[in-house]
Scaffold this motif. Structure first.
Motif, PDB file in Angstrom:
ATOM      1  N   ALA A 161       0.827  -1.207   0.000  1.00 46.33           N
ATOM      2  CA  ALA A 161       0.000   0.000   0.000  1.00 46.33           C
ATOM      3  C   ALA A 161       0.861   1.257   0.000  1.00 46.33           C
ATOM      4  N   ALA A 162       1.967   1.229   0.776  1.00 47.41           N
ATOM      5  CA  ALA A 162       2.855   2.384   0.833  1.00 47.41           C
ATOM      6  C   ALA A 162       3.450   2.682  -0.547  1.00 47.41           C
ATOM      7  N   LYS A 163       3.904   1.630  -1.249  1.00 50.29           N
ATOM      8  CA  LYS A 163       4.491   1.830  -2.571  1.00 50.29           C
ATOM      9  C   LYS A 163       3.437   2.254  -3.588  1.00 50.29           C
ATOM     10  N   GLU A 164       2.237   1.722  -3.475  1.00 48.85           N
ATOM     11  CA  GLU A 164       1.168   2.148  -4.376  1.00 48.85           C
ATOM     12  C   GLU A 164       0.864   3.631  -4.200  1.00 48.85           C
ATOM     13  N   GLY A 165       1.052   4.131  -2.968  1.00 50.59           N
ATOM     14  CA  GLY A 165       0.855   5.548  -2.702  1.00 50.59           C
ATOM     15  C   GLY A 165       2.030   6.412  -3.103  1.00 50.59           C
ATOM     16  N   GLY A 166       3.149   5.789  -3.473  1.00 51.65           N
ATOM     17  CA  GLY A 166       4.310   6.539  -3.929  1.00 51.65           C
ATOM     18  C   GLY A 166       5.369   6.786  -2.883  1.00 51.65           C
ATOM     19  N   ALA A 167       5.304   6.118  -1.723  1.00 50.80           N
ATOM     20  CA  ALA A 167       6.265   6.354  -0.653  1.00 50.80           C
ATOM     21  C   ALA A 167       7.639   5.796  -0.985  1.00 50.80           C
ATOM     22  N   ILE A 168       8.668   6.440  -0.454  1.00 55.35           N
ATOM     23  CA  ILE A 168      10.025   5.902  -0.422  1.00 55.35           C
ATOM     24  C   ILE A 168      10.146   5.095   0.858  1.00 55.35           C
ATOM     25  N   VAL A 169      10.497   3.810   0.750  1.00 50.90           N
ATOM     26  CA  VAL A 169      10.482   2.903   1.890  1.00 50.90           C
ATOM     27  C   VAL A 169      11.900   2.577   2.340  1.00 50.90           C
ATOM     28  N   THR A 170      12.185   2.859   3.614  1.00 49.97           N
ATOM     29  CA  THR A 170      13.410   2.396   4.259  1.00 49.97           C
ATOM     30  C   THR A 170      13.022   1.286   5.230  1.00 49.97           C
ATOM     31  N   CYS A 171      13.965   0.382   5.506  1.00 53.72           N
ATOM     32  CA  CYS A 171      13.631  -0.773   6.345  1.00 53.72           C
ATOM     33  C   CYS A 171      14.783  -1.109   7.271  1.00 53.72           C
ATOM     34  N   ASP A 172      14.451  -1.289   8.553  1.00 58.15           N
ATOM     35  CA  ASP A 172      15.396  -1.723   9.576  1.00 58.15           C
ATOM     36  C   ASP A 172      14.749  -2.886  10.323  1.00 58.15           C
ATOM     37  N   LEU A 173      15.536  -3.564  11.171  1.00 59.89           N
ATOM     38  CA  LEU A 173      15.036  -4.751  11.859  1.00 59.89           C
ATOM     39  C   LEU A 173      14.910  -4.512  13.362  1.00 59.89           C
ATOM     40  N   ILE A 174      13.976  -5.219  14.001  1.00 66.09           N
ATOM     41  CA  ILE A 174      13.850  -5.184  15.455  1.00 66.09           C
ATOM     42  C   ILE A 174      15.038  -5.881  16.098  1.00 66.09           C
ATOM     43  N   GLY A 175      15.506  -6.981  15.520  1.00 60.01           N
ATOM     44  CA  GLY A 175      16.637  -7.700  16.086  1.00 60.01           C
ATOM     45  C   GLY A 175      17.231  -8.652  15.075  1.00 60.01           C
ATOM     46  N   PRO A 176      18.505  -9.025  15.257  1.00 58.88           N
ATOM     47  CA  PRO A 176      19.187  -9.889  14.290  1.00 58.88           C
ATOM     48  C   PRO A 176      18.867 -11.364  14.494  1.00 58.88           C
ATOM     49  N   ARG A 177      17.712 -11.806  14.007  1.00 56.76           N
ATOM     50  CA  ARG A 177      17.339 -13.209  14.114  1.00 56.76           C
ATOM     51  C   ARG A 177      17.358 -13.832  12.721  1.00 56.76           C
ATOM     52  N   ALA A 178      17.938 -15.007  12.616  1.00 59.39           N
ATOM     53  CA  ALA A 178      18.026 -15.676  11.317  1.00 59.39           C
ATOM     54  C   ALA A 178      16.645 -15.921  10.716  1.00 59.39           C
ATOM     55  N   SER A 179      15.635 -16.130  11.578  1.00 52.13           N
ATOM     56  CA  SER A 179      14.280 -16.393  11.087  1.00 52.13           C
ATOM     57  C   SER A 179      13.686 -15.205  10.350  1.00 52.13           C
ATOM     58  N   ALA A 180      14.298 -14.020  10.521  1.00 47.93           N
ATOM     59  CA  ALA A 180      13.785 -12.837   9.834  1.00 47.93           C
ATOM     60  C   ALA A 180      14.079 -12.865   8.341  1.00 47.93           C
ATOM     61  N   ALA A 181      14.965 -13.750   7.904  1.00 48.31           N
ATOM     62  CA  ALA A 181      15.344 -13.787   6.495  1.00 48.31           C
ATOM     63  C   ALA A 181      14.139 -14.044   5.592  1.00 48.31           C
ATOM     64  N   ALA A 182      13.258 -14.942   6.012  1.00 47.83           N
ATOM     65  CA  ALA A 182      12.076 -15.241   5.195  1.00 47.83           C
ATOM     66  C   ALA A 182      11.170 -14.018   5.080  1.00 47.83           C
ATOM     67  N   GLU A 183      11.070 -13.257   6.168  1.00 49.46           N
ATOM     68  CA  GLU A 183      10.237 -12.051   6.128  1.00 49.46           C
ATOM     69  C   GLU A 183      10.863 -10.991   5.234  1.00 49.46           C
ATOM     70  N   ILE A 184      12.183 -10.839   5.288  1.00 54.60           N
ATOM     71  CA  ILE A 184      12.867  -9.886   4.418  1.00 54.60           C
ATOM     72  C   ILE A 184      12.645 -10.245   2.956  1.00 54.60           C
ATOM     73  N   GLU A 185      12.697 -11.527   2.647  1.00 53.20           N
ATOM     74  CA  GLU A 185      12.463 -11.953   1.260  1.00 53.20           C
ATOM     75  C   GLU A 185      11.054 -11.590   0.802  1.00 53.20           C
ATOM     76  N   ARG A 186      10.103 -11.667   1.718  1.00 50.62           N
ATOM     77  CA  ARG A 186       8.719 -11.299   1.409  1.00 50.62           C
ATOM     78  C   ARG A 186       8.585  -9.791   1.168  1.00 50.62           C
ATOM     79  N   LEU A 187       9.324  -8.994   1.937  1.00 52.33           N
ATOM     80  CA  LEU A 187       9.177  -7.542   1.901  1.00 52.33           C
ATOM     81  C   LEU A 187      10.069  -6.853   0.881  1.00 52.33           C
ATOM     82  N   ALA A 188      11.184  -7.490   0.521  1.00 58.00           N
ATOM     83  CA  ALA A 188      12.237  -6.829  -0.257  1.00 58.00           C
ATOM     84  C   ALA A 188      11.754  -6.129  -1.528  1.00 58.00           C
ATOM     85  N   PRO A 189      10.817  -6.701  -2.299  1.00 56.79           N
ATOM     86  CA  PRO A 189      10.404  -6.014  -3.521  1.00 56.79           C
ATOM     87  C   PRO A 189       9.777  -4.640  -3.280  1.00 56.79           C
ATOM     88  N   PHE A 190       9.408  -4.343  -2.037  1.00 53.00           N
ATOM     89  CA  PHE A 190       8.772  -3.062  -1.730  1.00 53.00           C
ATOM     90  C   PHE A 190       9.712  -2.115  -0.982  1.00 53.00           C
TER      91      PHE A 190
END
Length: 315
Positions: A156-185
């Motif tokens: 929704a943010a990208k559809e609205g034209g936002a510039i998206v920056t992304c940081d993590l709550i903590g360095p957990r290996a399990s976050a890799a799957a979530e990053i892969e889901r989010l990365a295109p945006f």
């Protein structure tokens, strides 16, 4: 026309004491230089610093209905953060971290889990994302964001034209799957070096960045402390040196780096120059104590860039 910054993700209260070299194990008080309480977390900390730097900021986060939560809300409002999307959860505690910092700047932290890892994902937040010029997504690892809701939010943010920056709550290996889901945006993925290594399983930061870019992130900025920022933008690799500072407390440097980058982009600075400003923002935070550290404002940070030399690079 879209405007301002929406930050979403972890909201906490930090209580920082410095210098504390060791516990006394007595009832006799030991005098210290600083004890600072401040809103913090990957979303609230970045929101606080960005607002101090003159950005119009709205925060989507969660606190408990305790005194700590009341302090977080007032602290954010005091620097001008719009807290209309900051939820108060009845019966829950506010996520809080106690940090003891010795004279050399290292720190020990003691964290109490609470409402902070459950930022709101609702239509009001989606509407704010669609109208924001910048969205700082600091919700990877959140209980309400992982597994699909965060992806829908960023879409929704990208559809609205936002510039998206992304940081993590903590360095957990399990976050890799979530990053892969989010990365295109994601326009700028901004992990620390430690987080990049945990996410990819390699200590080769160039290889780690290549993986994030292959997942779909448009650019990657790896925060590497005194060694500066390793940057991959438009197919080009750069190193943006950190500034030479004498740190007192490095607790919120990563969050402030993201905030400084956004604040400079909001003034139409080129990305690499905005990253230099981000480095000075983090450096000034390190020179003080707590989330805001030594930050005074945007112009003062620009002036500091002219008086601080680059940090010596590790061999």
């Amino acid at each position: 026309m879209n405007s301002g910054l929406l930050a979403i993700g972890l909201t906490t209260l930090d209580i920082v004491g410095r210098p504390i070299e060791a516990l006394t194990h007595t009832e006799r008080a030991q005098l210290v230089e600083s004890i600072v309480c401040a809103p913090a977390g990957t979303a609230a900390g970045a929101a606080l610093v960005a607002a101090k730097l003159g950005v119009a900021v709205k925060l989507a986060g969660s606190i408990g209905d305790d005194m700590n939560g009341a302090f977080v809300r007032v602290g954010l409002e005091r620097v001008g953060v719009d807290v209309s999307l900051l939820q108060t959860h009845a019966g829950l505690k506010t996520s809080t971290t106690l940090l003891t910092v010795p004279a050399d700047g290292r720190r020990s932290s003691y964290h109490m889990m609470g409402a902070g890892v459950s930022p709101p994902i609702n239509e009001d937040v989606f509407a704010a994302a669609r109208s924001a010029r910048f969205v700082h997504y600091a919700g990877v690892g959140g209980l309400t964001t992982d597994g699909g809701p965060g992806e829908a939010f960023l879409r929704a943010a990208k559809e609205g034209g936002a510039i998206v920056t992304c940081d993590l709550i903590g360095p957990r290996a399990s976050a890799a799957a979530e990053i892969e889901r989010l990365a295109p945006f994601i326009d700028y993925f901004m992990p620390s070096a430690a987080e990049a290594m945990v996410l990819t399983g390699t200590d080769d930061l160039a290889a780690a960045a290549s993986r994030f870019l292959a997942m779909g992130a448009k650019a990657c900025v790896i925060k590497n402390g005194r060694n500066g920022a390793l940057v991959w933008i438009d197919g080009r690799h750069s190193v943006v040196p950190a500034f030479d500072v004498t740190p007192k407390d490095t607790t919120s440097c990563g969050d402030s780096f993201c905030a400084g980058f956004i604040a400079a982009l909001a003034r139409d600075w080129a990305p690499l120059e905005a990253l230099r400003f981000a480095g000075m923002t983090a450096g000034l935070v390190a020179e003080g104590c707590g989330t805001l550290g030594g930050i005074e404002g945007f112009d003062e940070t620009v002036a500091a860039m002219a008086t601080h030399a680059p940090a010596p690079q590790a061999s």
